[in-house]
Design a protein around this motif. Structure first.
Motif, PDB file in Angstrom:
ATOM      1  N   ILE A   2       0.939  -1.342  -0.030  1.00  0.00           N
ATOM      2  CA  ILE A   2      -0.016   0.269  -0.077  1.00  0.00           C
ATOM      3  C   ILE A   2       0.824   1.292   0.058  1.00  0.00           C
ATOM      4  O   ILE A   2       1.728   1.396   0.712  1.00  0.00           O
ATOM      5  N   THR A   7      -2.772   6.648  -0.937  1.00  0.00           N
ATOM      6  CA  THR A   7      -4.187   6.375  -0.135  1.00  0.00           C
ATOM      7  C   THR A   7      -4.429   7.722   0.720  1.00  0.00           C
ATOM      8  O   THR A   7      -5.807   8.193   0.543  1.00  0.00           O
ATOM      9  N   PHE A  11      -7.859   9.679  -0.226  1.00  0.00           N
ATOM     10  CA  PHE A  11      -8.894   9.866   0.731  1.00  0.00           C
ATOM     11  C   PHE A  11      -9.092  11.572   0.660  1.00  0.00           C
ATOM     12  O   PHE A  11     -10.083  11.732   1.108  1.00  0.00           O
ATOM     13  N   SER A 139      -4.264   0.798  -2.831  1.00  0.00           N
ATOM     14  CA  SER A 139      -4.332   2.216  -2.150  1.00  0.00           C
ATOM     15  C   SER A 139      -5.324   3.030  -2.374  1.00  0.00           C
ATOM     16  O   SER A 139      -5.830   3.688  -1.506  1.00  0.00           O
ATOM     17  N   LEU A 142      -8.479   1.668  -0.759  1.00  0.00           N
ATOM     18  CA  LEU A 142      -8.195   1.998   0.740  1.00  0.00           C
ATOM     19  C   LEU A 142      -8.746   3.422   1.112  1.00  0.00           C
ATOM     20  O   LEU A 142      -9.479   3.850   1.813  1.00  0.00           O
ATOM     21  N   GLY A 143      -8.146   4.289   0.336  1.00  0.00           N
ATOM     22  CA  GLY A 143      -8.268   5.784   0.670  1.00  0.00           C
ATOM     23  C   GLY A 143      -9.655   6.111   0.248  1.00  0.00           C
ATOM     24  O   GLY A 143     -10.125   6.724   0.958  1.00  0.00           O
TER      25      GLY A 143
END
Length: 193
Positions: A2, A7, A11, A139, A142-143
């Motif tokens: 990751i 990320t 995000f 990545s 997840l973000g």
């Protein structure tokens, strides 16, 4: 592996783009009426499904030549920035109250509301776009999911307080500027590359 940088970038972009969205307001309304943990469970599951679909779509784009991917993502980011800048403030939508307040009924209401409202939404398109841009599905996923869950949590637990302190218009403008920057950068890479 990751990438913390990818990320964190994803995000931030997804978090800012989702804050002024109608789903944040829907989370606020649901959270005011029902047990917050039940609402969050349903909303979080729907967002996870949306991110998986978006990352899969974005990963397909990575099969194209890099210059074309940069051009497509640049245009999509610029379009997203335009949508955010031209977007009128959204009013609360009426949410039907389930007669049964059990976990499955409340979580199901949250899940279905987000599943329908977010399908093809700007943040889903942006997630696919970011997955194509960075070719790092884990990545990006997840973000994006953390950004969406953070907005859902804020909307459910403390949305009213945030909106009193930070004008929605300012949040929308910051998200649009970030997307504009990413769009220009992607187009520059498509031309220079």
């Amino acid at each position: 592996m990751i990438s913390i940088t990818v990320t964190a970038l994803v995000f931030g972009v997804i978090f800012l783009a989702e804050l002024p969205d109608k789903t944040a307001l829907a989370g606020l309304v649901l959270g005011a009426r029902y047990r917050a943990s039940y609402v969050f469970a349903g909303v979080a599951a729907a967002f996870l499904l949306h991110v998986v679909l978006a990352v899969a779509a974005g990963s397909v784009l990575t099969l194209l030549p890099q210059q074309i991917v940069h051009a497509i993502t640049g245009v999509l980011f610029l379009g997203g920035a335009a949508v955010l800048l031209m977007k009128k403030s959204e009013e609360e939508e009426e949410i039907r109250k389930p007669a049964d307040q059990s976990f499955w009924k409340v979580a199901g209401t949250g899940f279905m509301l987000i599943l329908v409202a977010e399908f093809g939404d700007l943040t889903q398109i942006m997630t696919a776009n970011l997955a194509a841009r960075y070719d790092d599905p884990l990545s990006v996923g997840l973000g994006a999911v953390l950004g969406l869950w953070a907005v859902a949590g804020l909307g459910i637990v403390g949305g009213k307080a945030l909106m009193k302190k930070v004008p929605l218009h300012l949040i929308t403008q910051v998200a649009a500027v970030l997307m504009l920057g990413l769009g220009v950068w992607s187009l520059w890479q498509a031309i220079a590359g």
